[in-house]
Design a protein around this motif. Structure first.
Motif, PDB file in Angstrom:
ATOM      1  N   HIS D  64       0.979  -1.108  -0.161  1.00 28.85           N
ATOM      2  CA  HIS D  64      -0.096   0.137   0.162  1.00 28.85           C
ATOM      3  C   HIS D  64       0.858   1.201  -0.015  1.00 28.85           C
ATOM      4  O   HIS D  64       1.837   1.301   0.774  1.00 28.85           O
ATOM      5  N   GLU D  69      -1.643   7.161  -2.812  1.00 32.92           N
ATOM      6  CA  GLU D  69      -2.913   6.566  -2.954  1.00 32.92           C
ATOM      7  C   GLU D  69      -3.301   5.365  -3.802  1.00 32.92           C
ATOM      8  O   GLU D  69      -4.108   5.508  -4.619  1.00 32.92           O
ATOM      9  N   GLU D  70      -2.261   4.454  -3.764  1.00 35.19           N
ATOM     10  CA  GLU D  70      -2.248   3.315  -4.589  1.00 35.19           C
ATOM     11  C   GLU D  70      -1.893   2.235  -3.975  1.00 35.19           C
ATOM     12  O   GLU D  70      -1.453   2.235  -2.909  1.00 35.19           O
ATOM     13  N   PRO D  93      -4.791   2.402  -8.563  1.00 35.13           N
ATOM     14  CA  PRO D  93      -5.493   3.205  -7.546  1.00 35.13           C
ATOM     15  C   PRO D  93      -6.047   2.277  -6.456  1.00 35.13           C
ATOM     16  O   PRO D  93      -6.801   1.544  -6.590  1.00 35.13           O
ATOM     17  N   VAL D  94      -6.058   2.979  -5.204  1.00 38.51           N
ATOM     18  CA  VAL D  94      -6.537   2.122  -3.951  1.00 38.51           C
ATOM     19  C   VAL D  94      -8.215   2.544  -4.096  1.00 38.51           C
ATOM     20  O   VAL D  94      -8.708   1.351  -3.554  1.00 38.51           O
ATOM     21  N   ASP D  95      -8.842   3.106  -4.818  1.00 40.93           N
ATOM     22  CA  ASP D  95     -10.353   2.874  -4.693  1.00 40.93           C
ATOM     23  C   ASP D  95     -10.928   2.225  -5.799  1.00 40.93           C
ATOM     24  O   ASP D  95     -12.120   1.990  -5.810  1.00 40.93           O
ATOM     25  N   GLY D  96      -9.978   1.748  -6.714  1.00 44.74           N
ATOM     26  CA  GLY D  96     -10.547   0.506  -7.751  1.00 44.74           C
ATOM     27  C   GLY D  96      -9.612  -0.326  -7.904  1.00 44.74           C
ATOM     28  O   GLY D  96      -8.823  -0.490  -8.939  1.00 44.74           O
ATOM     29  N   PRO D  97      -8.897  -1.113  -6.756  1.00 51.24           N
ATOM     30  CA  PRO D  97      -7.617  -2.104  -6.715  1.00 51.24           C
ATOM     31  C   PRO D  97      -7.990  -3.232  -7.791  1.00 51.24           C
ATOM     32  O   PRO D  97      -7.738  -4.324  -7.131  1.00 51.24           O
ATOM     33  N   ARG D 145      -2.874  -2.169   5.126  1.00 52.81           N
ATOM     34  CA  ARG D 145      -2.852  -0.687   4.487  1.00 52.81           C
ATOM     35  C   ARG D 145      -2.249   0.070   5.692  1.00 52.81           C
ATOM     36  O   ARG D 145      -2.356  -0.128   6.867  1.00 52.81           O
TER      37      ARG D 145
END
Lengths: 379, 205, 342, 161
Positions: D64, D69-70, D93-97, D145
């Motif tokens: 993480h 933010e990845e 990206p962390v919001d669509g991993p 994370r």
């Protein structure tokens, strides 16, 4: 009782939980077995009962050196080997030179630990198959190794002995004599083990042709160590990718030959471990001869460990196979990420592939022959 | 048929070999140690329990910082100037009252990491392993040798001194500030005095 | 003694007949459990129990018994309660009842019936039933597997056992164990050997080996201890048992072991006959020799127990049906031929 | 035996310059940053190509990166035939991993990917058994994370001592 109708055979199947509390799962492993009679049609290993957050802890530590005692606790049966991999990783990151004497002591300790670990693995394997006495004979020998370790490090199981580019303390003056004495007395015990267990017909009948792991599957599952060598692959990191000073020693890589059954069966994996102990003895003898008598083992230890930015993957050969440390540094005093690639974790994932169609009793043999330590599986 | 006979023979032979091994052990010596009566001798440097030689401790907190599990809890109070705490046996001057030095052996992981940084070698492992307790809180070892009253007194003194020092410092700061203000005022005056002159000179031209 | 008792009341004789084997079993079980642990200890370079009672922990079994009596009697919620409670007692009763026809000494046998061997084999097959009962009633999958394995195993191994016993009966010509023992008296086989059946006929040596392997399986000893193989089936049919009920299983198991060993001693080693002809013979010495022979066989069983790994269930069946049963019947025929010729 | 640079050149010829970047820290091993969409093809090529022959996936780890933010996935590969080693890295990206699963190429990735999902929360598309492995199925959050906050209670039991 949970019963399901098998789609393939139309038979009624029974789901049975082997573990987490079961005498022969070597800890808290839970295997969901789907049975057709006593024949296993499916295995689903469930792990995580012994998860102790090694990787999270490592990130929380404010010093790289503080992680070393935690590496001990991953595979508590071969703690020295776990430390070895970690300190080698740090030494490569810091580009440090390790003193000669330190390297020799490390090799001797690591090989003694390998023998101790194999003794436990073999003994527990025999115990799983109902042979109780070999287990205790081997434990007697293991105690002798632990005695040597206690005199050197002060602890019997979790040593925290290796430091970055050094050792936490020097060996005691009688270390060489003690170790040589052990090597001398241990050789006949291997023969006794072969008489009692390895070539016992019942034992062979229980282990030959069981849990066959073909070479191709082994590579696909990234098996390593005795499990891979049991499948007939001459692959040992001490020879193929030498670390420390292993390139100075002469030893063979024992591989499975399918002597009593199929290549890659439980017996092959077992006998590889037995033969490896002999090779470890050879390495110890050579290392004892080559070990310098003088030299400060603590002088090269750095006061502060602050690697530059970067990442490294270092793998070493532990008794269970290839232990990899993937360490990412971000210039701070604590590691950004430490991932331990535990051999037992990988080997356990092979289990469903090699145990289909065997009996419950074979399941015990297979779990015993891949010699897992749950502390390492769950970390 | 012949093969079956051979296999049976091999089976029997291996069984008898094994039984030979076990019967030899049956008459051999045993390796058991009858623990409470006989004890294994621990080698020098065995790691069994932490011990602190409190007389030698200088309160530097290095061991607590080295501990991976935070089982060492140290609280120090700076000694007032009228007290001389003496020196350790290694010759280091002591400057702190050790009002608390607790080690929680229930947390300790016996890694020995606290032993190495100690400048006076006053914390070390002793080979004493029979210290089980029924209550976990009894495993917290208190090494500080100060009485509670003494601790209170020392703390009060230290506070007083700290307060005094603070006051002194404030006084000093105030004085300094005053002086500075004075100086500035003077300088301003000077400047004021000088400026008109210049202006006059300028105008004179 | 029994005649004297029956003069007082017929019931008294029955009680005495019941009490004598029971005493022997109980004393033997206490000694044997302690002995097995000591033997295991010595074989494994340990000492075994050392604490209770002073010399080498001789009172360990008594202490264990006291502990087991005090233990809570746990019955699983979904167990079949009656069968669950009943199974251990039935198991013990079966092996206890079989002692009635064992000739302990020239002066004592529980029941002098003419079909002793037949009775013994019939009554011990009840053991199988109680094991299935225990396994099924526990409502535990491991227990059930253990019970089923056990049933299969005991039913199978009864066949070679009976075939070898039949071989002996063929030679001896009687089903009464007392008669079989009496005809083994004397000391003139080949001039110096005792007249024991094992020395009288070469095929009886083979018969004894088959018999010994079968009784190992019958009494669930390694390498055939599959019903309770602790590393696979946790505890087999005993998994859910605790306290006194478990102790009954233990007792029955040891009693069974002794029963079959004593049967072996009677059939092949001359029962209560002294190995030295008339020297040291008589009812009391007879009892001594008989128990010694039985206990030696028990020792060998224990020795094997702590040496070998165990077989797998299919291999066990293979040994029984493909090797032991054909061999024992061939052996029976050959023995008969030998008897006819000589 | 090829060096990582040579392997990179070799791969570049096959997959073009957009998909791959060669990166290296101040110390340690270099790695090839691969676009998430192409990782499966790259892996398959690496395993099967006669010049590559990476038959062993030694390690697969999730990372993480809080600053960018990845989340990332690192693949450490080794070829036992040609004795060469290469590290691949994927960052999403962390919001669509979402990263394609390589389970079909190296079986060992099965558990490693489950662990990466469990610990870091990378989602592996096409994984046959995409479940947590070490933690219970209903655990909240992904512990490795950097911004992880431990849940107070798990099924009514406090998680702190």
């Amino acid at each position: 009782m949970i019963e399901v109708i098998s789609k393939e055979t139309g038979n009624k199947e029974m789901v049975i939980n082997m573990g987490p509390q079961h005498p022969s799962t070597h800890g808290v492993l839970r295997l969901e077995l789907v049975l057709d009679g006593e024949i296993i049609t499916k295995v689903r290993p469930n792990i995580g009962y012994l998860h102790r957050c090694f990787e999270k802890y490592a990130e929380q530590m404010d010093d790289y050196a503080k992680v070393i005692p935690y590496t001990d606790r991953m595979d508590y049966v071969s703690a020295i080997n776990q430390e070895h991999g970690y300190v080698i990783a740090l030494e490569r990151m810091l580009e440090l030179e390790v003193p000669e004497r330190v390297e020799y002591i490390r090799v001797i300790m690591a090989e003694l630990q390998r023998i101790a670990s194999h003794l436990l693995g073999i003994g527990a394997f025999g115990l799983d198959l109902g042979a109780f006495s070999p287990f205790l004979y081997l434990f007697t020998e293991r105690e002798k190794i632990l005695d040597i370790f206690e005199r050197v490090t002060g602890a019997r199981l979790l040593y925290n002995y290796f430091a970055v580019a050094g050792l936490m303390r020097d060996v005691h003056p009688k270390f060489k004599a003690d170790t040589a004495e052990f090597v001398r007395t241990f050789r006949p015990k291997i023969k006794e083990l072969n008489d009692l267990l390895s070539y016992n017909k019942i034992f062979i009948q229980r282990t030959a042709n069981i849990g066959v792991l073909p070479e191709k599957v082994a590579f696909n599952y990234a098996a390593s160590g005795p499990v891979l060598r049991g499948s007939g692959v001459k692959w040992d990191l001490r020879k193929n990718d030498p670390y420390s000073i292993y390139d100075r020693f002469e030893f063979d890589i024992p591989v499975g030959t399918g002597e009593v059954g199929t290549l890659g069966d439980c017996w092959d994996r077992y006998i590889v471990r037995v033969k490896e102990m002999e090779q470890s003895l050879r390495i110890i003898e050579q290392a004892l001869d080559g070990m310098p008598d003088e030299g400060d083992v603590m002088e090269a230890i750095p006061k502060r460990i602050r690697p530059k930015e970067g990442e490294i993957y270092v793998r070493t050969e532990t008794p269970r196979g290839e232990l990899g440390y993937y360490i990412v540094s971000d210039k701070s005093a604590s590691p950004f990420r430490v991932k331990a690639r535990a051999p037992s974790f990988v080997h356990l994932s092979v289990l469903p592939a090699i145990s289909k169609g065997s009996l419950i009793a074979d399941m015990v043999a297979i779990v015993g022959s891949i010699d897992i330590v749950l502390g390492e599986v769950d970390r | 048929m012949l093969n079956a006979v051979k296999q049976s023979w091999l089976t029997f032979r291996s069984i008898f070999t094994g039984m030979g091994v076990t019967i030899r052990h049956f008459f051999g010596p045993s390796v058991t140690l009858q623990y409470p009566e006989e004890k294994m001798e621990l080698p020098a440097g065995a790691r069994a329990r932490l011990y602190v030689n409190i007389d030698d401790c200088i309160g530097c907190n290095l061991c607590a910082r080295a501990c991976p599990v935070n089982c060492i809890d140290i609280e120090t109070v700076l000694a007032t100037q009228d007290v001389d705490l003496g020196k350790t046996s290694t010759g280091n001057p002591k400057r702190f009252w050790l009002t608390r030095f607790d080690i929680d052996m229930a947390k300790c992981m016996y890694c020995d990491l606290c032993v190495y940084p100690c400048p006076t070698n006053c914390i070390y492992m002793v080979p004493e392993y029979e210290y089980s307790e029924f209550d976990r809180s009894n495993l917290v070892y208190h090494f500080s040798n100060l009485e509670p009253e003494m601790v209170a007194e020392v703390k009060e003194k230290a506070e007083q001194e700290a307060e005094q020092k603070k006051r002194e410092r404030e006084e000093m700061m105030r004085k300094k500030a005053e002086e500075k203000a004075k100086k500035e005022l003077e300088e301003k005056k000077k400047a004021d005095e000088e400026t008109p002159k210049n202006e006059k000179e300028n105008r004179g031209e | 003694m029994t005649e004297y008792a029956s003069n007082i009341h017929p019931m008294a004789a029955i009680l005495i007949h019941a009490a004598i084997p029971l005493t022997i079993i109980l004393v033997y079980a206490l000694v044997a459990i302690w002995g097995e642990r000591k033997i295991a200890g010595f074989i494994q370079d340990r000492l075994g129990p050392m604490r209770v009672g002073g010399w080498h922990g001789w009172a360990q079994s008594i202490a264990d018994l006291l502990k087991l009596i005090q233990k809570e009697d746990i019955i699983p919620t979904n167990a079949s309660r009656f069968l669950f409670k009943f199974a251990p007692f039935m198991m013990f009763a079966a092996s206890y009842a079989a002692f009635a026809v064992i000739p302990f000494s020239s002066a004592y046998i529980g029941s002098m019936i003419n079909i002793g061997v037949f009775y013994l084999l019939a009554i011990t097959s009840i053991l199988t039933l109680s094991v299935i009962m225990a396994g099924w009633a526990s409502n535990n999958k491991w227990s059930l597997l253990g019970g089923m394995r056990s049933a299969a195993q005991m039913v199978s191994y009864e066949v070679p056992t009976i075939a070898t016993v039949l071989t002996v009966v063929l030679v001896a010509g009687s089903l009464n164990l007392m008669t079989v023992t009496e005809m083994q008296a004397g000391n003139d086989t080949l001039g110096f050997l005792p007249n024991w059946l094992i020395f009288q006929n070469p095929f009886l040596i083979v018969a004894f080996i088959i018999f010994f392997i079968s009784i190992l399986a019958e009494s669930h000893r390694v390498p055939f201890d599959l019903p309770e193989s602790e590393s696979e089936l946790v505890g087999g049919y005993q998994t859910e048992y605790s306290g006194m009920r478990w102790a009954m299983f233990m007792l029955a198991e040891y009693a069974d072991m002794l029963l079959l060993s004593l049967l072996g001693a009677t059939l092949f080693f001359g029962g209560w006959n002294s190995p030295f002809g008339d020297f040291m013979s008589g009812p009391v010495w007879g009892f001594f020799w008989f128990m010694l022979k039985g206990l030696l066989l028990v020792f060998v069983m224990m020795w094997i127990r702590w040496t070998l790994p165990r077989y797998r269930v299919d291999q066990l069946m293979h040994i029984c049906w493909n090797i032991l049963i054909p061999l024992s019947f061939i052996n029976l025929v050959l023995t008969a031929l030998w008897e006819v010729i000589f | 035996m090829k060096t990582p640079e040579e392997i990179f050149e070799y791969l570049k010829n096959e997959f073009g310059e957009d998909a791959l970047t060669f990166e290296k820290g101040d110390i340690g091993d270099p790695w090839i940053l691969v676009k998430a969409a192409t990782i499966k093809n790259v892996s398959k090529f690496l395993r099967d190509d006669p010049g590559m022959r990476f038959n062993m996936l030694m390690c697969l780890s999730g990372l993480h990166y809080p600053k960018e933010e990845e989340v990332g996935v690192v693949y450490n590969l080794h070829s036992t035939e040609l004795h060469q080693t290469i590290n691949l890295k994927v960052r999403v990206p962390v919001d669509g991993p979402a990263v394609p699963s390589v389970e079909a190429i190296w079986k060992t990735a099965d558990w490693h990917e489950r662990e990466a999902y469990d610990m870091v929360g990378v989602i592996f598309d096409g994984h046959p058994n995409h479940k947590r492995i070490l933690l219970p199925d209903d655990w909240e959050g992904h512990p490795l994370r950097k911004d992880y906050v431990q849940q107070e209670f798990y099924r009514g039991v406090t998680t702190r001592s």
